[in-house]
Scaffold this motif. Structure first.
Motif, PDB file in Angstrom:
ATOM      1  N   LYS A 150       0.522  -1.290  -0.048  1.00  0.00           N
ATOM      2  CA  LYS A 150      -0.022   0.105  -0.047  1.00  0.00           C
ATOM      3  C   LYS A 150       0.819   1.237   0.052  1.00  0.00           C
ATOM      4  O   LYS A 150       0.246   2.329   0.146  1.00  0.00           O
ATOM      5  CB  LYS A 150      -0.889  -0.176   1.291  1.00  0.00           C
ATOM      6  N   GLU A 151       1.977   1.237   0.141  1.00  0.00           N
ATOM      7  CA  GLU A 151       2.678   2.286   0.227  1.00  0.00           C
ATOM      8  C   GLU A 151       4.199   2.292  -0.813  1.00  0.00           C
ATOM      9  O   GLU A 151       4.617   1.479  -1.185  1.00  0.00           O
ATOM     10  CB  GLU A 151       3.374   2.750   1.436  1.00  0.00           C
ATOM     11  N   SER A 152       4.513   3.363  -1.163  1.00  0.00           N
ATOM     12  CA  SER A 152       5.810   3.699  -1.874  1.00  0.00           C
ATOM     13  C   SER A 152       6.647   4.631  -1.011  1.00  0.00           C
ATOM     14  O   SER A 152       6.452   5.317  -0.262  1.00  0.00           O
ATOM     15  CB  SER A 152       5.471   4.514  -3.136  1.00  0.00           C
ATOM     16  N   HIS A 153       8.131   4.077  -1.234  1.00  0.00           N
ATOM     17  CA  HIS A 153       9.129   4.807  -0.247  1.00  0.00           C
ATOM     18  C   HIS A 153       9.948   5.311  -1.202  1.00  0.00           C
ATOM     19  O   HIS A 153      10.091   5.200  -2.427  1.00  0.00           O
ATOM     20  CB  HIS A 153      10.019   3.699   0.397  1.00  0.00           C
ATOM     21  N   VAL A 154      10.749   6.622  -0.804  1.00  0.00           N
ATOM     22  CA  VAL A 154      11.802   7.279  -1.437  1.00  0.00           C
ATOM     23  C   VAL A 154      13.041   7.297  -0.670  1.00  0.00           C
ATOM     24  O   VAL A 154      13.118   7.578   0.317  1.00  0.00           O
ATOM     25  CB  VAL A 154      11.076   8.520  -1.817  1.00  0.00           C
ATOM     26  N   ASP A 155      14.147   7.247  -1.340  1.00  0.00           N
ATOM     27  CA  ASP A 155      15.327   7.070  -0.877  1.00  0.00           C
ATOM     28  C   ASP A 155      16.242   8.351  -1.657  1.00  0.00           C
ATOM     29  O   ASP A 155      16.552   8.450  -2.800  1.00  0.00           O
ATOM     30  CB  ASP A 155      16.209   5.756  -0.996  1.00  0.00           C
ATOM     31  N   LEU A 156      16.575   9.427  -0.802  1.00  0.00           N
ATOM     32  CA  LEU A 156      17.115  10.460  -1.423  1.00  0.00           C
ATOM     33  C   LEU A 156      18.648  10.557  -1.487  1.00  0.00           C
ATOM     34  O   LEU A 156      19.119  11.662  -1.855  1.00  0.00           O
ATOM     35  CB  LEU A 156      16.389  11.694  -0.972  1.00  0.00           C
ATOM     36  N   ASN A 157      19.350   9.394  -0.975  1.00  0.00           N
ATOM     37  CA  ASN A 157      20.706   9.784  -1.027  1.00  0.00           C
ATOM     38  C   ASN A 157      21.371   9.881  -2.313  1.00  0.00           C
ATOM     39  O   ASN A 157      22.554  10.677  -2.020  1.00  0.00           O
ATOM     40  CB  ASN A 157      20.947   8.088  -0.570  1.00  0.00           C
ATOM     41  N   ARG A 158      20.791   9.405  -3.354  1.00  0.00           N
ATOM     42  CA  ARG A 158      21.309   9.631  -4.550  1.00  0.00           C
ATOM     43  C   ARG A 158      21.027  11.105  -5.095  1.00  0.00           C
ATOM     44  O   ARG A 158      21.597  11.677  -6.134  1.00  0.00           O
ATOM     45  CB  ARG A 158      21.162   8.549  -5.546  1.00  0.00           C
ATOM     46  N   SER A 159      19.803  11.577  -4.313  1.00  0.00           N
ATOM     47  CA  SER A 159      19.507  12.924  -5.081  1.00  0.00           C
ATOM     48  C   SER A 159      20.417  14.115  -4.957  1.00  0.00           C
ATOM     49  O   SER A 159      20.755  14.292  -3.794  1.00  0.00           O
ATOM     50  CB  SER A 159      18.107  12.969  -4.222  1.00  0.00           C
ATOM     51  N   GLY A 160      20.712  14.565  -6.214  1.00  0.00           N
ATOM     52  CA  GLY A 160      21.830  15.654  -6.055  1.00  0.00           C
ATOM     53  C   GLY A 160      23.268  15.249  -6.110  1.00  0.00           C
ATOM     54  O   GLY A 160      24.189  16.187  -6.300  1.00  0.00           O
ATOM     55  N   VAL A 161      23.539  13.734  -6.443  1.00  0.00           N
ATOM     56  CA  VAL A 161      24.860  13.583  -6.535  1.00  0.00           C
ATOM     57  C   VAL A 161      25.297  14.024  -7.892  1.00  0.00           C
ATOM     58  O   VAL A 161      24.401  13.883  -8.795  1.00  0.00           O
ATOM     59  CB  VAL A 161      24.888  12.101  -6.428  1.00  0.00           C
ATOM     60  N   ALA A 162      26.560  14.330  -8.235  1.00  0.00           N
ATOM     61  CA  ALA A 162      26.992  14.675  -9.615  1.00  0.00           C
ATOM     62  C   ALA A 162      27.142  13.634 -10.582  1.00  0.00           C
ATOM     63  O   ALA A 162      27.677  12.768 -10.273  1.00  0.00           O
ATOM     64  CB  ALA A 162      28.205  15.545  -9.401  1.00  0.00           C
ATOM     65  N   LEU A 163      26.757  13.916 -11.594  1.00  0.00           N
ATOM     66  CA  LEU A 163      26.825  13.170 -12.837  1.00  0.00           C
ATOM     67  C   LEU A 163      27.522  13.699 -13.970  1.00  0.00           C
ATOM     68  O   LEU A 163      27.338  14.865 -13.984  1.00  0.00           O
ATOM     69  CB  LEU A 163      25.413  12.399 -13.346  1.00  0.00           C
ATOM     70  N   MET A 164      28.164  13.231 -14.810  1.00  0.00           N
ATOM     71  CA  MET A 164      28.835  13.598 -15.677  1.00  0.00           C
ATOM     72  C   MET A 164      28.091  12.828 -17.116  1.00  0.00           C
ATOM     73  O   MET A 164      28.089  11.569 -17.008  1.00  0.00           O
ATOM     74  CB  MET A 164      30.177  13.326 -16.066  1.00  0.00           C
ATOM     75  N   GLU A 165      27.484  13.523 -17.950  1.00  0.00           N
ATOM     76  CA  GLU A 165      26.619  12.946 -18.917  1.00  0.00           C
ATOM     77  C   GLU A 165      27.576  13.167 -20.054  1.00  0.00           C
ATOM     78  O   GLU A 165      27.800  14.311 -20.636  1.00  0.00           O
ATOM     79  CB  GLU A 165      25.153  13.666 -19.348  1.00  0.00           C
ATOM     80  N   ILE A 166      28.250  12.104 -20.751  1.00  0.00           N
ATOM     81  CA  ILE A 166      29.206  11.961 -21.843  1.00  0.00           C
ATOM     82  C   ILE A 166      28.435  11.676 -23.007  1.00  0.00           C
ATOM     83  O   ILE A 166      27.958  10.332 -22.964  1.00  0.00           O
ATOM     84  CB  ILE A 166      30.461  10.959 -21.473  1.00  0.00           C
ATOM     85  N   VAL A 167      28.119  12.597 -24.301  1.00  0.00           N
ATOM     86  CA  VAL A 167      27.494  12.173 -25.249  1.00  0.00           C
ATOM     87  C   VAL A 167      28.535  11.963 -26.479  1.00  0.00           C
ATOM     88  O   VAL A 167      29.150  12.773 -26.534  1.00  0.00           O
ATOM     89  CB  VAL A 167      26.615  13.421 -25.673  1.00  0.00           C
ATOM     90  N   SER A 168      28.365  10.708 -27.020  1.00  0.00           N
ATOM     91  CA  SER A 168      29.299  10.475 -28.260  1.00  0.00           C
ATOM     92  C   SER A 168      28.435  10.994 -29.477  1.00  0.00           C
ATOM     93  O   SER A 168      27.261  11.374 -29.669  1.00  0.00           O
ATOM     94  CB  SER A 168      29.331   9.168 -28.227  1.00  0.00           C
ATOM     95  N   LYS A 169      29.415  11.201 -30.368  1.00  0.00           N
ATOM     96  CA  LYS A 169      28.864  11.383 -31.730  1.00  0.00           C
ATOM     97  C   LYS A 169      28.230  10.048 -32.202  1.00  0.00           C
ATOM     98  O   LYS A 169      28.637   8.783 -31.947  1.00  0.00           O
ATOM     99  CB  LYS A 169      29.774  11.912 -32.917  1.00  0.00           C
ATOM    100  N   PRO A 170      27.406   9.997 -33.351  1.00  0.00           N
ATOM    101  CA  PRO A 170      26.857   8.638 -33.832  1.00  0.00           C
ATOM    102  C   PRO A 170      28.061   7.934 -34.618  1.00  0.00           C
ATOM    103  O   PRO A 170      27.761   7.962 -35.764  1.00  0.00           O
ATOM    104  CB  PRO A 170      25.580   9.351 -34.811  1.00  0.00           C
ATOM    105  N   ASP A 171      29.115   7.575 -34.303  1.00  0.00           N
ATOM    106  CA  ASP A 171      30.237   7.328 -34.526  1.00  0.00           C
ATOM    107  C   ASP A 171      30.407   5.722 -34.857  1.00  0.00           C
ATOM    108  O   ASP A 171      31.318   5.263 -35.258  1.00  0.00           O
ATOM    109  CB  ASP A 171      31.406   7.889 -34.369  1.00  0.00           C
ATOM    110  N   MET A 172      29.710   4.926 -33.928  1.00  0.00           N
ATOM    111  CA  MET A 172      29.636   3.361 -33.697  1.00  0.00           C
ATOM    112  C   MET A 172      28.610   2.857 -34.734  1.00  0.00           C
ATOM    113  O   MET A 172      27.390   3.389 -34.815  1.00  0.00           O
ATOM    114  CB  MET A 172      29.231   3.103 -32.319  1.00  0.00           C
ATOM    115  N   ARG A 173      29.323   1.573 -35.237  1.00  0.00           N
ATOM    116  CA  ARG A 173      28.681   0.982 -36.440  1.00  0.00           C
ATOM    117  C   ARG A 173      28.310  -0.324 -36.256  1.00  0.00           C
ATOM    118  O   ARG A 173      27.909  -1.149 -37.405  1.00  0.00           O
ATOM    119  CB  ARG A 173      29.556   1.208 -37.612  1.00  0.00           C
TER     120      ARG A 173
END
Ligand code: ADP
Ligand code: MG
Length: 498
Positions: A150-173
């Motif tokens: 009947k319930e959902s829980h939330v764990d905010l430990n990761r909330s706000g942790v720094a991520l790097m998003e590394i975006v590639s070019k469409p170079d893989m085949r």
């Protein structure tokens, strides 16, 4: 590089597969991106949550300088342009486990721009893969729906942790290229110490973009930069292993070809990967950037970097895997393959170098990659837990090189070192394993064997290839201690064969 590669056959002709990856890498940092709360993994639920992370009224984000430094370091490691001016934007999207109600990310002005890395394929070929950008953003927390009915829980430990998003070019085949790229990125961030690369803990995960187009269209895209030559892409979210990246590409490429060949259309959509079945399924239709209503976050100033500070980070970079691989080939005469295997992990590379310095590099590489890595694999040990230290393995190799023991006996000594530890020189002395190069003793053994085996003696004159049998007998008679080169030489003389 733009010729059709790795064509896939369909019922109506050939197709090319195109892949671009967006990799989320958690920044190695003690604190979160905009708060002082701990960013370490494995704390109890909601133990690492500050008022900023919980988005209490009046709380303001403050940029973590160390996370910025880590992003710059990563950008430099990707041979990418560092943007001295960048800024943070609000991405408006309801993440149920990010209390702010929006994500702080970077949109038009990321901290790192275009770059390029070299990726080794299994057959030894090295291909360049372009980096589009790297930006910093916040991670969200975790919603848990299966603790009670009947319930959902939330764990905010990761909330706000720094991520790097590394975006590639469409170079893989191909799936192999995508897997090799993902693996290479992981190697690089680990070398740099900017992300631990631990995929099981979610420190690194990939959104896998896949499309297919008719053979030849990719080249037109590369010439013109016009994306309309490419097929519509799907994006499969949060793929957290190298093997799964491969599976996603293979499944999606096949699925898309089937849809297109049945005159269907590919929807630009977000998909989910099912680990159990190896299939992907629709999650939601893809939103466009304008749907997020990005705007500069008014709580944060633009990020301006001092060029001297960036240069300082650059000069502190470690030697990276590509440079190391090239040096191993040039200085130690290793094959590209051995050099890649060794350079892929900083711990392994350091170990190898400690063994190889001042010795025969190829022999050292052989012992390290075949014998040592084989043994460590069997025991499930990492290199830094190796029961045999580099100095001891080096000494063992010296004993082979100076003729004290044969390669055969060295394997026995190695096994003892692995089991019981100890100094190879002492093991050889204690167990009487010293190689016999004394021609008198070897001659005596050969004479005895020849006298006892007249048939074989007659045979070897007809079929010189059977000489190996004699070598084996002599080794047996001397407990494996005879110097094989000396044995061969004397045998040939006595048997009168060339
Ligand atoms: P979004 O956030 O909308 O997914 P991004 O620009 O962040 O957009 O990332 C798009 C990713 O998809 C990039 O890695 C890019 O190289 C890749 N990509 C773009 N077009 C295609 C295509 N037609 N086929 C395969 N990959 C593509
Ligand atoms: Mg995306």
């Amino acid at each position: 590089m733009t010729e059709p590669r790795n064509l896939m056959q369909g019922a109506t002709g050939d197709w090319e597969v195109v892949i671009g990856l967006e990799v989320h890498a958690q920044v190695s940092s003690k604190a979160k991106l905009f708060s002082g709360a701990s960013a370490t993994y494995g704390a109890g639920p909601n133990e690492n949550v500050s008022l900023v992370d919980a988005a209490f009224p009046g709380m303001l984000p403050v940029i973590n300088r160390y996370c910025v430094e880590q992003a710059v370091r990563t950008g430099l490691g990707l041979n990418a342009r560092i943007n001295l001016w960048s800024r943070f934007d609000r991405k408006n999207y309801f993440y149920p486990d990010l209390p702010q109600g929006y994500q702080i990310s970077q949109y038009k002005d990321p901290i790192v721009g275009e770059g390029e890395i070299e990726v080794e394929l299994d057959d030894g070929e090295i291909i360049p893969i372009g980096i589009e950008r790297l930006h910093l953003e916040q991670d969200a927390g975790k919603s848990i729906h299966d603790l009670g009915p009947k319930e959902s829980h939330v764990d905010l430990n990761r909330s706000g942790v720094a991520l790097m998003e590394i975006v590639s070019k469409p170079d893989m085949r191909s799936s192999d290229e995508a897997a090799a790229y993902f693996s290479k990125l992981r190697t690089i961030v680990r070398y740099l110490g900017t992300c631990d690369g631990n995929m099981e803990e979610g420190s690194m995960r990939a959104d896998v973009n896949v499309s297919v187009c008719r053979a030849g269209n990719y080249a037109k895209f590369r010439e013109s930069g016009d994306f309309s030559f490419l097929g519509t892409r799907t994006e499969t979210k949060n793929v957290n292993s190298i093997r799964y990246v491969k599976q996603v590409v293979e499944y999606e490429a096949r699925r898309q070809i089937e849809v297109l060949e049945a005159d269907g259309e590919i929807d630009q959509e977000t998909r989910l990967f099912n680990v159990a079945t190896g299939e992907t399924r629709t999650m939601r239709s893809k939103e466009d950037a304008h749907d997020y209503r990005y705007f500069p976050d008014p709580d944060l100033l633009p990020l301006e970097l001092d060029p001297a500070w960036v240069e300082n980070i650059r000069s502190g970079l470690p030697e990276l895997p590509d440079a190391k691989r090239k040096r191993f080939v040039a200085d130690f005469g290793l094959s590209q393959y051995d050099a890649s295997v060794l350079a892929a992990d900083r711990g392994k590379a350091d170990y190898f170098e400690a063994v190889a310095n001042g010795r025969d590099g190829k022999l050292a590489a052989n012992w390290v990659t075949t014998e040592l890595f084989g043994a460590l694999n069997k025991q499930g040990l990492e290199i830094d837990a190796s029961p045999i230290g580099a100095p001891a393995l080096g000494k063992l190799i010296d004993l082979i090189a100076d003729g004290t023991i044969s390669g055969r006996i060295a394997k026995d000594v190695f096994a003892i070192m692995l089991e019981e530890g100890g100094d190879p020189e002492k093991i050889v002395a204690d167990k009487g394993l010293k190689q016999v190069s004394d021609t008198g003793a070897i001659e005596k053994a050969i004479d005895e064997i020849m006298a006892a085996n007249p048939k074989q003696v007659a045979q070897v004159k007809e079929k010189p290839k059977t000489l190996g049998w004699f070598v084996g007998q002599v080794m047996k008679a001397t407990g494996g201690k005879a110097n094989p080169a000396v044995v061969n030489k004397i045998l040939k003389e006595k048997l009168g064969i060339a």
